[in-house]
Design a protein around this motif. Structure first.
Motif, short mmCIF file in Angstrom:
data_model
loop_
_atom_site.label_atom_id
_atom_site.label_comp_id
_atom_site.label_asym_id
_atom_site.label_seq_id
_atom_site.Cartn_x
_atom_site.Cartn_y
_atom_site.Cartn_z
N THR A 29 7.75 -2.87 -23.61
CA THR A 29 8.08 -2.46 -24.96
C THR A 29 8.74 -1.10 -24.91
OG1 THR A 29 6.16 -3.64 -25.82
CG2 THR A 29 7.16 -1.97 -27.26
N ASP A 39 0.85 0.03 -28.45
CA ASP A 39 -0.36 -0.69 -28.81
C ASP A 39 -0.75 -1.61 -27.65
OD1 ASP A 39 -2.43 -2.07 -29.92
OD2 ASP A 39 -1.24 -3.07 -31.47
N SER A 41 -3.40 -3.18 -27.16
CA SER A 41 -4.20 -4.35 -27.53
C SER A 41 -3.35 -5.60 -27.63
CB SER A 41 -4.92 -4.09 -28.86
OG SER A 41 -3.99 -4.01 -29.93
N ARG A 42 -2.04 -5.45 -27.64
CA ARG A 42 -1.14 -6.61 -27.71
C ARG A 42 -1.05 -7.33 -26.38
NH1 ARG A 42 4.29 -4.04 -29.12
NH2 ARG A 42 4.96 -6.20 -28.81
#
Length: 251
Positions: A29, A39, A41-42
């Motif tokens: 990303t 993030d 957690s993705r």
């Protein structure tokens, strides 16, 4: 991260030991100017380590010239798959102690230990530092300092790639390589050589980079200081602003 690990920001599709650079995977990303925190957690976690079914294995180290520094290839038979090996990296920026885990990657540990015992890493630079969210690593292991050097041989990926043997498609999905992870750089599947990277903050990569150990807490403090000094020229990917030399590696 890098498909191998190099001073280039793009993954390379050629082996580290060739004239093309080895890379670590790129962050999956991109950093967003308005959202600098990734993030995590993705993304999934590294899978469980497959447990060995034998006490020893055989390893293959096919030639991959040229060698950045002449060494003998490691032994190929009766390679232990249990136990750990402690290695002390004395660097120009402070100590970085690592622990290699044979169960995770017996052929990788066998190779790196052989290189340590032959003094391959002594006096070599850590040529690449990345500081962007999702890819925060220091890459070392190339005596040439170019990101293209290797030991004159290559070897296959191990954990976590091998954990997806029954579903290889899953091995393309990025996961979190947590802070404190020690892993091999490569220039594509099964092109491991001598370059490795030290993860000082959680980083997101496809599970195509062999994990073979961990970094001590004191070693992470050294890495934090290296990262805080930044990358030469002020970018997020390149040579460390304060040069890092592995003065010696001892097991």
């Amino acid at each position: 991260m890098l498909a191998g690990c190099s001073s280039s920001s793009e993954p390379s599709a050629v082996p580290a030991a060739t004239s093309s650079s080895t890379t670590t995977p790129q962050a999956t990303t991109p950093r967003q100017s308005q959202a600098p925190v990734l993030d995590l957690s993705r993304f999934g976690a590294l899978p469980a380590v497959p447990q060995p079914t034998t006490d020893v294995v055989s390893c293959a180290y096919p030639e991959q010239p040229p060698a950045a520094k002449e060494v003998n290839p490691p032994p190929t038979d009766n390679v232990d798959v249990f136990g750990t090996v402690d290695v002390a990296l004395s660097t120009s920026r402070g100590p970085i102690d690592i622990t290699m885990d044979r169960t995770q990657a017996p052929c990788t540990v066998n190779s790196v230990l052989s290189l340590v015992q032959q003094g391959y890493f002594d006096g070599t630079p850590c040529h690449r530092l990345t500081t962007s969210p999702g890819l925060e690593v220091l890459q070392c292991g190339d005596p040439s300092g170019s990101g293209r050097g290797g030991p004159g041989y290559s070897f296959a990926n191990e954990y976590p790639t091998t954990a997806y043997a029954d579903d290889p498609g899953q091995a393309q999905n990025p996961v979190v390589y947590p802070r404190g992870t020690l892993a091999m750089a490569n220039a594509g599947p099964d092109t491991n050589g001598s370059q490795f990277f030290l993860v000082y903050a959680d980083s997101v990569l496809p599970p195509q980079y062999t994990v073979f150990g961990t970094i001590s807490e004191s070693g992470l403090q050294t890495l934090d200081a290296i990262a805080a000094a930044g990358v030469a020229g002020g970018s997020e990917d390149g040579a460390p602003a304060d040069p890092v030399i592995i003065e010696s590696a001892t097991a």
